[in-house]
Design an enzyme around this catalytic site. Sequence first.
Site, PDB file in Angstrom:
ATOM      1  N   HIS A 108      12.513 -28.679  55.582  1.00  0.00           N
ATOM      2  CA  HIS A 108      12.119 -28.201  56.912  1.00  0.00           C
ATOM      3  C   HIS A 108      10.614 -27.967  56.972  1.00  0.00           C
ATOM      4  CE1 HIS A 108      16.353 -26.882  56.332  1.00  0.00           C
ATOM      5  NE2 HIS A 108      16.472 -27.199  57.613  1.00  0.00           N
ATOM      6  N   HIS A 123       9.384 -20.065  56.877  1.00  0.00           N
ATOM      7  CA  HIS A 123       9.525 -20.005  58.344  1.00  0.00           C
ATOM      8  C   HIS A 123       9.032 -18.681  58.932  1.00  0.00           C
ATOM      9  CE1 HIS A 123      11.652 -23.764  58.346  1.00  0.00           C
ATOM     10  NE2 HIS A 123      12.680 -23.297  57.656  1.00  0.00           N
ATOM     11  N   ASP A 136      16.548 -28.488  49.586  1.00  0.00           N
ATOM     12  CA  ASP A 136      17.410 -28.958  50.675  1.00  0.00           C
ATOM     13  C   ASP A 136      17.064 -30.370  51.132  1.00  0.00           C
ATOM     14  OD1 ASP A 136      15.038 -28.033  51.738  1.00  0.00           O
ATOM     15  OD2 ASP A 136      15.949 -26.606  53.125  1.00  0.00           O
TER      16      ASP A 136
HETATM   17 ZN    ZN Z   1      14.600 -25.747  54.246  1.00  0.00          ZN
END
Ligand code: ZN
Length: 348
Positions: A203, A166, A290
């Site tokens: 993500h 990120h 995750d």
């Molecule tokens: Zn993640």
Amino acid sequence: MRAFFHPDQQLHDPKQFMRVGRICGPNDLPTRTAALVGALRTRGVDPEVPAEAGLEPAASVHDARYLGFLESAYERWACIPGAGPEVLPNAAPYWNGSPERDARPGCRSPSVVAEACYYLGDLAVPIGPDTWQSALASSHSAWAAADAVIAGDKCAYALCRPSGHHARADRASGFCYLNNAAIAAQRLRSRFDRVAVLDVDAHHGDGTQEIFYRRSDVMTVSLHVDPEAYYPFFTGYADERGAGDGLGFNLNLPLKPRAGDVTVLGALDRALEAVARFGARALVVSLGFDMHRDDPLSMLGVKTAAYGEIGRRIADVRMPTVVVQEGGYRVCVIGACLGEFVDGLRAG
Ligand SMILES: [Zn+2]
């Protein structure tokens, strides 16, 4: 398979994380690293301490003023009377949300409070006394793994924590400060003319996408939960395909919430086909656990054994590969996921 990990990567010990209006305990616990190291050792892989590389890995993909902020922020923050225990922003500069935006100029104000607002993109990236040291060591692990592959190893694993996907060129967010996968990809470019980054964290790898969005020499492919209802919300959509020279070299494969093994593996196959069509000579895998159904942040139904199949299918593309650890927060699950993945990678 060689693996890299520096003990300093355990020092970062965040205390606060804002989630749906509540300040919660952190998800990125230092104990994650022991679980992952343990899994490697049961497979006969003893992680090596990476060589000290200073700022060179981080500076290869990050803005210099941003790095200066990360390095100095905690010390400056601690001098503010009444300041909290960690650097966290209390304002956010306007950002237009376009993935095509250029890197920003440096923050106009020299105040550490202003810089925290400018360079910390959300409330999941507190800077404590040891954060910089851990993030820097994490970047060294990614750099060392890339160097192992450049020297001829088929595959190397970087146990990166804090994780990185990120982190943008000039912004931390989502538990990430330095973009380890981008650092590895940039290092691989010194030996391989075309490099692909495949992101299989739950993500969207928004930072990695941003860093390479205008480039045709590094393709970025990410499969992740549809950002309509999941972090990082503003990017990760299927119509983001790159810009300028990079048009056509970014691929997002959003997954519906609750997707299970079959759907995720189908998306992985599409991703690997795109990597092959691109003609990549080397691969970086952003590996997150995750997606697992027991992860506290998961919206997917992936089972432990699926990570073995992910490893096997990645090995089947027969490309020099650097695996970079990203998320995965259920400490009692992530060791088993990594073990399965390593077994699959070796069997492929
Ligand atoms: Zn993640």
